[in-house]
Design a protein around this motif. Structure first.
Motif, short mmCIF file in Angstrom:
data_model
loop_
_atom_site.label_atom_id
_atom_site.label_comp_id
_atom_site.label_asym_id
_atom_site.label_seq_id
_atom_site.Cartn_x
_atom_site.Cartn_y
_atom_site.Cartn_z
N CYS A 1 0.83 -1.21 0.00
CA CYS A 1 0.00 0.00 0.00
C CYS A 1 0.86 1.25 0.00
CB CYS A 1 -0.89 0.03 1.24
SG CYS A 1 -2.28 -1.09 1.14
N GLU A 2 2.00 1.16 0.66
CA GLU A 2 2.86 2.34 0.74
C GLU A 2 3.45 2.72 -0.61
OE1 GLU A 2 5.48 1.32 3.90
OE2 GLU A 2 3.76 1.41 5.28
N GLN A 3 3.37 1.80 -1.56
CA GLN A 3 3.89 2.14 -2.88
C GLN A 3 2.97 3.10 -3.61
OE1 GLN A 3 4.48 -1.67 -4.68
NE2 GLN A 3 6.45 -1.98 -3.69
N GLY A 4 1.78 3.31 -3.03
CA GLY A 4 0.93 4.39 -3.54
C GLY A 4 0.26 4.11 -4.85
N TRP A 5 -0.28 2.93 -5.04
CA TRP A 5 -0.97 2.64 -6.27
C TRP A 5 -2.30 3.35 -6.33
CZ3 TRP A 5 1.77 0.30 -9.88
CH2 TRP A 5 2.87 -0.47 -9.47
N LYS A 6 -2.65 3.69 -7.55
CA LYS A 6 -3.92 4.35 -7.77
C LYS A 6 -5.04 3.36 -7.50
CE LYS A 6 -5.05 5.36 -11.84
NZ LYS A 6 -5.53 5.84 -13.16
N SER B 1 -8.81 1.15 2.80
CA SER B 1 -8.68 2.58 3.08
C SER B 1 -7.95 3.29 1.96
CB SER B 1 -7.96 2.79 4.42
OG SER B 1 -6.60 2.44 4.30
N CYS B 2 -7.20 2.57 1.15
CA CYS B 2 -6.61 3.17 -0.04
C CYS B 2 -7.62 3.18 -1.18
CB CYS B 2 -5.36 2.40 -0.48
SG CYS B 2 -4.06 2.35 0.76
N ARG B 3 -8.83 2.85 -0.89
CA ARG B 3 -9.96 2.89 -1.82
C ARG B 3 -9.88 1.87 -2.93
NH1 ARG B 3 -12.49 8.14 -3.32
NH2 ARG B 3 -11.23 7.72 -5.16
N HIS B 4 -9.18 0.77 -2.67
CA HIS B 4 -9.15 -0.29 -3.67
C HIS B 4 -10.39 -1.16 -3.53
CE1 HIS B 4 -5.11 0.68 -4.78
NE2 HIS B 4 -4.66 0.49 -3.57
N ASP B 5 -10.74 -1.81 -4.63
CA ASP B 5 -11.80 -2.83 -4.57
C ASP B 5 -11.13 -4.15 -4.28
OD1 ASP B 5 -13.67 -1.23 -7.07
OD2 ASP B 5 -14.35 -1.72 -5.05
N VAL B 6 -11.41 -4.70 -3.14
CA VAL B 6 -10.65 -5.88 -2.71
C VAL B 6 -11.46 -7.15 -2.92
CG1 VAL B 6 -9.51 -6.98 -0.76
CG2 VAL B 6 -9.41 -4.50 -1.02
#
Lengths: 165, 317
Positions: free
Chosen positions: B193-198, B224-229
């Motif tokens: 997550c820290e790699q900051g993917w869109k 929380s990074c707003r990804h669809d998991v």
């Protein structure tokens, strides 16, 4: 009837059978111990569930297996004891024909027995003696009363009787 | 390590000469079979779902003109359908040693199943001209392929996956080095997550062993990074059903510790424990807004595709 070995207050007719049975009852124990050594080895990834399950099961599993072992051993012991025909030697608990004796009371009823003495005639004394013998005899004994007079013995009570009076 | 019940993956691959070599081909097979209808996912008909508007530019196909908007606002807007929005899919594959486990009931180990599912999803995504990237992790992030939409990317992904399988097997053969604590499986995802993917669709393929709450933390971070998991829970049938009967000594594939167990007496408690873990994982996933799908290694991999697609369809709606 072979004279049995008394163990405490009772004995076993076939002590060797009993010894064999006791030896057999060790078999469940031996199987139980042997089984514990026969483990199959496997790799496993999900150890956490094994450990959780073991914790919740541990005491119950151990109790179950011990109880099972005890029951199996006891079963064989009881069967062995039953097969070797136990009995009680003395006194009134088991009235079996095993320990009974046949007592034949022979009473001289000829004229000489009517000789008078201190406590009545000899015949009276004989009668008293006979009844005392009957009373004090152990349970299971049988009696026959035989009169002797003149030349031929004459059975008064011809049947073998176990009754007292 | 073990030659009887659990042969190492590398040894088996060498023996069989096949295993999951030809992963690219197998992935295409799976996808084509799936799309041809052998395992239909929950598809909402054949019409594409409406995604968003795009301003009209001269030359655009008038088929997609949204007449309602024209009627209301007197402007030309094109309906942009779901298939036209490029989305990115990230495949996060757990390559830790616990994934190498394979029981006798399953033809593939958990890692092999995960790799096949990943490759199949990658091909599905590439077919639609979307972007897919892959990351493998164990104690930390191990191998990363940035997202690309080129059809040739499938070969790269397949090669990388095959490498991962061989490498993991070799690593587990080489060291029996016991770690003191089994690390929670999904912890390296924080690093990702820290790699900051869109914002993207993130598919996590893992057995999720380890501390449940820290695994959920990682999933929460993804959300929380707003990804669809989408969590594909890879599980071996033996781990779920515990089909063993005789007294067994279980050797931990991660730490090497041995645990003697009387299996017949333990089965009920084990299955209950596993099921409560699985159910909690599923419930908490849904609470987070993530998708959960159980992927047993004896089940067809198409199920993974169905789970992935159902997520995509729902996302567009």
């Amino acid at each position: 009837m072979p004279d049995p070995l008394p163990i405490l207050a009772f004995g076993f007719i076939s002590p060797w059978l009993l010894a064999g049975g006791v030896a057999l009852s060790a078999v469940p124990l031996v199987i139980h111990l042997l089984r514990r050594r026969q483990y199959v080895d496997r790799p496993w990834a999900a150890m956490q569930f094994l450990q959780a399950a073991l914790k919740s099961q541990a005491r119950r599993v151990r109790l179950e297996s011990v109880v099972l072992l005890a029951v199996r051993t006891l079963l064989i012991l009881v069967a062995a004891a039953a097969v070797s025909q136990p009995f009680l030697d003395d006194d009134s608990l088991i009235s079996g024909a095993a320990s009974g004796r046949l007592r034949v009371l022979v009473v001289d009823t000829s004229l000489s027995m009517s000789a008078a003495g201190d406590a009545g005639t000899s015949l009276d004394r004989a009668r008293l003696l006979a009844s005392r013998i009957v009373e004090t005899a152990p349970a299971g004994d049988a009696f026959t009363l035989v009169q002797i007079r003149r030349s031929t013995p004459f059975a008064v009570i011809s049947r073998i009787s176990r009754d007292r009076p | 390590m073990f030659t009887q019940a659990g042969q190492s993956t590398a040894a088996r691959l060498r023996e069989a000469g096949q295993g999951l070599t030809g992963l690219e081909f197998k992935a295409r097979q799976v996808v084509d079979g799936f799309l041809a209808g052998s395992h239909r996912g929950p598809r909402r008909g054949s019409s594409a779902e409406f995604a968003e508007h795009r301003a009209y530019a001269p030359g655009d196909d008038l088929r997609y003109l949204d007449w309602k908007v024209f009627g209301k606002h007197d402007r030309f807007y094109l309906k942009q359908l779901e298939q036209e929005t490029n989305f990115t899919c990230h495949l996060l594959l757990d390559a830790s040693s616990s994934m190498l486990y394979r029981s006798e009931d399953a033809s593939l180990s958990k890692l092999e199943t995960g790799c096949l599912a990943a490759a199949a999803i990658a091909w599905l995504v590439l077919r639609q001209q979307d972007l897919v990237g892959m990351t493998a992790f164990a104690q930390s992030l191990q191998m990363q392929l940035p997202p690309s939409g080129q059809p040739s990317h499938l070969k790269q992904i397949a090669d990388a996956l095959e490498q991962i399988m061989v490498r993991s097997a070799a690593a587990s053969d080489a060291n029996g080095a016991p770690t003191t604590e089994p690390a929670p499986t999904l912890r390296p995802l924080h690093e990702w997550c820290e790699q900051g993917w869109k914002r993207a669709v993130v598919v996590v393929l893992s057995d999720c062993l380890g501390d449940l709450s820290s695994n959920l933390e990682a999933l929460r971070r993804l959300r929380s990074c707003r990804h669809d998991v989408v969590l594909l829970h890879v599980v071996d049938p033996a781990e779920q059903d515990f089909p063993f009967d005789e007294p067994t000594r279980f050797h931990d594939v991660e730490s090497g510790r041995a645990q003697p167990v009387d299996c017949r007496q333990l089965r009920a408690a084990y299955c209950a424990d596993f099921e409560s873990f699985r159910r909690k994982l599923e419930t908490d996933c849904r609470e987070l807004g993530a998708d959960y799908a159980l992927l047993r290694t004896d089940a067809p991999v198409e199920l993974a595709l169905a789970a992935f697609l159902s997520r995509r369809v729902r996302q567009g709606a």
